[in-house]
Design an enzyme around this catalytic site. Structure first.
Site, PDB file in Angstrom:
ATOM      1  N   ARG A 172       0.870  -1.192   0.000  1.00 35.64           N
ATOM      2  CA  ARG A 172       0.000   0.000   0.000  1.00 35.64           C
ATOM      3  C   ARG A 172       0.897   1.228   0.000  1.00 35.64           C
ATOM      4  O   ARG A 172       1.517   1.568   1.009  1.00 35.64           O
ATOM      5  CB  ARG A 172      -0.925   0.013   1.209  1.00 35.64           C
ATOM      6  CG  ARG A 172      -1.864  -1.164   1.188  1.00 35.64           C
ATOM      7  CD  ARG A 172      -3.196  -0.892   1.843  1.00 35.64           C
ATOM      8  NE  ARG A 172      -3.868  -2.169   2.038  1.00 35.64           N
ATOM      9  CZ  ARG A 172      -4.351  -2.588   3.185  1.00 35.64           C
ATOM     10  NH1 ARG A 172      -4.296  -1.825   4.244  1.00 35.64           N
ATOM     11  NH2 ARG A 172      -4.926  -3.780   3.265  1.00 35.64           N
ATOM     12  N   HIS A 276     -11.758  -7.427  -0.424  1.00 33.65           N
ATOM     13  CA  HIS A 276     -11.184  -6.632   0.666  1.00 33.65           C
ATOM     14  C   HIS A 276     -11.222  -5.131   0.322  1.00 33.65           C
ATOM     15  O   HIS A 276     -10.319  -4.371   0.664  1.00 33.65           O
ATOM     16  CB  HIS A 276      -9.740  -7.079   0.922  1.00 33.65           C
ATOM     17  CG  HIS A 276      -9.359  -7.072   2.377  1.00 33.65           C
ATOM     18  ND1 HIS A 276      -9.324  -8.199   3.137  1.00 33.65           N
ATOM     19  CD2 HIS A 276      -8.990  -6.070   3.204  1.00 33.65           C
ATOM     20  CE1 HIS A 276      -8.931  -7.898   4.371  1.00 33.65           C
ATOM     21  NE2 HIS A 276      -8.730  -6.605   4.439  1.00 33.65           N
ATOM     22  N   ARG A 279      -8.149  -3.813  -1.394  1.00 41.86           N
ATOM     23  CA  ARG A 279      -6.920  -3.607  -0.612  1.00 41.86           C
ATOM     24  C   ARG A 279      -5.954  -4.781  -0.722  1.00 41.86           C
ATOM     25  O   ARG A 279      -4.910  -4.780  -0.115  1.00 41.86           O
ATOM     26  CB  ARG A 279      -7.293  -3.363   0.865  1.00 41.86           C
ATOM     27  CG  ARG A 279      -7.965  -2.018   1.069  1.00 41.86           C
ATOM     28  CD  ARG A 279      -8.762  -1.975   2.347  1.00 41.86           C
ATOM     29  NE  ARG A 279      -8.011  -1.675   3.567  1.00 41.86           N
ATOM     30  CZ  ARG A 279      -7.735  -0.466   4.004  1.00 41.86           C
ATOM     31  NH1 ARG A 279      -8.101   0.588   3.310  1.00 41.86           N
ATOM     32  NH2 ARG A 279      -7.081  -0.278   5.142  1.00 41.86           N
ATOM     33  N   ASP A 307     -19.378  -7.797   0.160  1.00 42.85           N
ATOM     34  CA  ASP A 307     -18.893  -6.440   0.415  1.00 42.85           C
ATOM     35  C   ASP A 307     -17.908  -6.061  -0.675  1.00 42.85           C
ATOM     36  O   ASP A 307     -17.512  -6.888  -1.491  1.00 42.85           O
ATOM     37  CB  ASP A 307     -18.252  -6.305   1.816  1.00 42.85           C
ATOM     38  CG  ASP A 307     -16.835  -6.870   1.918  1.00 42.85           C
ATOM     39  OD1 ASP A 307     -15.970  -6.517   1.102  1.00 42.85           O
ATOM     40  OD2 ASP A 307     -16.594  -7.656   2.852  1.00 42.85           O
ATOM     41  N   ILE A 310     -19.660  -0.920  -1.911  1.00 42.33           N
ATOM     42  CA  ILE A 310     -21.026  -0.431  -1.640  1.00 42.33           C
ATOM     43  C   ILE A 310     -20.959   1.043  -1.208  1.00 42.33           C
ATOM     44  O   ILE A 310     -20.296   1.381  -0.224  1.00 42.33           O
ATOM     45  CB  ILE A 310     -21.681  -1.282  -0.514  1.00 42.33           C
ATOM     46  CG1 ILE A 310     -21.826  -2.756  -0.941  1.00 42.33           C
ATOM     47  CG2 ILE A 310     -23.019  -0.674  -0.078  1.00 42.33           C
ATOM     48  CD1 ILE A 310     -22.856  -3.034  -2.000  1.00 42.33           C
ATOM     49  N   ARG A 331     -15.854   1.368   4.090  1.00 42.51           N
ATOM     50  CA  ARG A 331     -15.330   2.738   4.209  1.00 42.51           C
ATOM     51  C   ARG A 331     -16.375   3.833   4.460  1.00 42.51           C
ATOM     52  O   ARG A 331     -16.082   4.775   5.202  1.00 42.51           O
ATOM     53  CB  ARG A 331     -14.522   3.082   2.965  1.00 42.51           C
ATOM     54  CG  ARG A 331     -13.204   2.304   2.832  1.00 42.51           C
ATOM     55  CD  ARG A 331     -12.496   2.791   1.582  1.00 42.51           C
ATOM     56  NE  ARG A 331     -11.285   2.080   1.249  1.00 42.51           N
ATOM     57  CZ  ARG A 331     -11.246   0.970   0.494  1.00 42.51           C
ATOM     58  NH1 ARG A 331     -12.363   0.425   0.046  1.00 42.51           N
ATOM     59  NH2 ARG A 331     -10.091   0.416   0.190  1.00 42.51           N
TER      60      ARG A 331
HETATM   61  C1  FMN Z   1      -9.646   0.781   7.328  1.00 40.31           C
HETATM   62  C2  FMN Z   1     -10.011  -0.616   6.961  1.00 40.31           C
HETATM   63  C3  FMN Z   1      -9.642  -1.667   7.788  1.00 40.31           C
HETATM   64  C4  FMN Z   1      -9.996  -2.973   7.462  1.00 40.31           C
HETATM   65  N1  FMN Z   1      -9.690  -3.974   8.332  1.00 40.31           N
HETATM   66  C5  FMN Z   1     -10.139  -5.226   8.082  1.00 40.31           C
HETATM   67  C6  FMN Z   1      -9.934  -6.255   9.030  1.00 40.31           C
HETATM   68  O1  FMN Z   1      -9.357  -6.047  10.093  1.00 40.31           O
HETATM   69  N2  FMN Z   1     -10.399  -7.488   8.708  1.00 40.31           N
HETATM   70  C7  FMN Z   1     -11.061  -7.772   7.533  1.00 40.31           C
HETATM   71  O2  FMN Z   1     -11.475  -8.902   7.298  1.00 40.31           O
HETATM   72  N3  FMN Z   1     -11.271  -6.793   6.631  1.00 40.31           N
HETATM   73  C8  FMN Z   1     -10.841  -5.534   6.881  1.00 40.31           C
HETATM   74  N4  FMN Z   1     -11.090  -4.540   5.974  1.00 40.31           N
HETATM   75  C9  FMN Z   1     -11.884  -4.841   4.752  1.00 40.31           C
HETATM   76  C10 FMN Z   1     -13.388  -4.649   5.029  1.00 40.31           C
HETATM   77  O3  FMN Z   1     -13.882  -5.609   5.915  1.00 40.31           O
HETATM   78  C11 FMN Z   1     -14.206  -4.752   3.731  1.00 40.31           C
HETATM   79  O4  FMN Z   1     -13.894  -5.957   3.071  1.00 40.31           O
HETATM   80  C12 FMN Z   1     -13.943  -3.579   2.775  1.00 40.31           C
HETATM   81  O5  FMN Z   1     -13.759  -2.375   3.488  1.00 40.31           O
HETATM   82  C13 FMN Z   1     -15.135  -3.427   1.831  1.00 40.31           C
HETATM   83  O6  FMN Z   1     -14.885  -2.477   0.849  1.00 40.31           O
HETATM   84  P1  FMN Z   1     -15.433  -0.969   0.926  1.00 40.31           P
HETATM   85  O7  FMN Z   1     -14.720  -0.308   2.064  1.00 40.31           O
HETATM   86  O8  FMN Z   1     -15.013  -0.407  -0.377  1.00 40.31           O
HETATM   87  O9  FMN Z   1     -16.909  -1.032   1.110  1.00 40.31           O
HETATM   88  C14 FMN Z   1     -10.716  -3.233   6.273  1.00 40.31           C
HETATM   89  C15 FMN Z   1     -11.068  -2.174   5.436  1.00 40.31           C
HETATM   90  C16 FMN Z   1     -10.731  -0.890   5.769  1.00 40.31           C
HETATM   91  C17 FMN Z   1     -11.165   0.237   4.860  1.00 40.31           C
END
Ligand code: FMN
Length: 386
Positions: A172, A276, A279, A307, A310, A331
């Site tokens: 990242r 994710h 990410r 997810d 959205i 987010r």
């Molecule tokens: C700041 C942040 C931290 C995250 N931490 C985790 C985590 O600890 N465990 C996990 O399974 N997903 C984590 N995710 C992913 C989210 O659960 C989810 O899959 C993702 O945010 C969905 O996409 P969107 O933010 O575009 O809606 C994280 C995402 C963000 C933005």
């Protein structure tokens, strides 16, 4: 009391909340929330692909009364969405985790508690009055995972999620550039970042520096290392987790129909289709593209959560039309909190719920449970009928 929270008057859209959050938060933490893997395109592609799905308006139906209640894992929730797990939420604003727990009660929806949450899993369960689901990554040291599962079981958790799409963490760039690490290292760049965001800095100093509290309270003294490899996690790991956890088990971060079939066969109770939020694998397809393929291969009854990308109530309807049973938001929650704390979060949820209800009515339906691929306009998508 969560009932006294007034929806923020500063926010009229999720984009607007994002811009406000960008101003209020230190750059390092806004970028942590907003950022994605590599070239940062996939999170945009996720939302763009959802936008490409167009629905067919239907008229002259009586849509005066609309039901948004949705059952998942035999529990009736008020809406077909919940909160995706996000680690280190209190970096966005002090008490962000607690705001999420309280909104889950106010709206009667589930909130997923990250293994790396800044409030203990026990406290989150208590604050959400039992609406918390626990999310875990599987590290090389499985003892810690088992310890957390035991803690979760003891307090009453019914649902555990294991996230499997981070065996290795993708680069990242913004986090690297900002020097974002947990625990933080404060050099001149970070000092400047905090000094130019005094309200965040003073409130955070006053409330205590956010820490990954499930680690801090671990009896085994595990330390949080964000980049720690989870590379050796495999099908045997899933078998061990499945036999250790008696509650419902969700496997999160699945994009391949082939994997989905195998995960179902291994005894998972649900799959969370997700990339994710863009990410992880930078070059993956959008998550919504994977959803109907996975729905098709698993059949219509296997529980599917979705997810990634959205950004509106309409997006939730699109995901349900593409085969999801339940949807998680990521987010936008943090944008709302970053923009205006608990009031910002309330406003974001009001916007999403309003759009959800209106979209349902405008496609001619009165019950969220009646959504299927028939509401999708383009002929192309009709081919994906399930
Ligand atoms: C700041 C942040 C931290 C995250 N931490 C985790 C985590 O600890 N465990 C996990 O399974 N997903 C984590 N995710 C992913 C989210 O659960 C989810 O899959 C993702 O945010 C969905 O996409 P969107 O933010 O575009 O809606 C994280 C995402 C963000 C933005």
């Amino acid at each position: 009391m969560s009932e006294n929270i007034k929806p923020s008057k500063k926010i009229y859209s999720i984009d607007e909340a994002r811009i406000l959050a960008k101003k209020r938060l230190p750059k390092m933490f806004f970028d942590f929330v907003d950022g994605s893997a590599g070239d940062e395109k996939l999170s945009e592609i996720n939302s763009f692909s959802l936008d490409q799905i167009r629905l067919e308006p239907k008229v002259l139906r009586n849509v005066e009364k609309r039901n948004l209640k949705k059952k998942f894992f035999e529990v009736e929730y008020n809406y077909p969405f919940g909160f995706a797990p996000m680690g280190m939420c209190n970096l966005t604003w002090p008490n962000a985790d607690k705001m999420l727990a309280k909104e889950s009660v106010y709206n009667n929806i589930p909130t997923c508690v990250s293994m790396a949450s800044t409030t203990t899993l026990e406290k989150m369960y208590e604050l959400s009055l039992g609406r918390s689901w626990l999310q875990l990554y599987i590290f090389q040291d499985e003892n810690f995972v088992m310890e957390l599962l035991e803690r979760a079981e003891k307090i009453g958790y019914q649902v555990a999620i294991i996230t499997v799409d981070v065996p290795i963490q993708f680069r990242r760039a913004k986090d690297d550039k900002n020097g974002f690490t947990v625990p933080f290292k404060i050099g001149p760049r970070q000092f400047f970042d905090f000094a130019t965001h005094p309200i965040w800095s003073l409130s955070t100093l006053f409330s205590g520096i956010p820490k990954p509290m499930n680690y801090v309270t671990s009896k085994k003294g595990n330390k949080f290392v964000r980049s720690e490899s989870r590379g050796s996690t495999d099908w045997e790991t899933l078998k061990r987790i499945r036999s250790a956890w008696k509650g419902k088990l969700v496997v999160k971060g699945v994009m391949s129909p082939e994997d989905a079939i195998k995960i179902k066969e291994e005894g998972a109770d649900a799959i969370q289709v997700s990339n994710h939020g863009g990410r992880q694998l930078e070059s993956a397809t959008s998550a919504i593209d994977a959803l109907p393929l996975i729905r098709k291969i698993l059949g219509k009854d296997f529980p599917l959560i979705f997810d990634s990308g959205i950004r509106s109530g309409g997006d939730i309807v699109r995901a349900l039309a593409f085969g999801a049973d339940y949807v998680m938001i990521g987010r936008p929650l943090m944008y709302g909190i970053g923009a205006d704390g608990a009031n910002g979060l309330r406003r974001i949820l009001d916007i999403i719920k309003g759009e959800l209800s209106t979209t349902l009515g405008l496609v001619g339906l009165t019950d969220i449970n009646k959504i299927n691929s028939d509401i999708i306009a383009e002929k192309f998508f009709k081919d994906l009928k399930y």
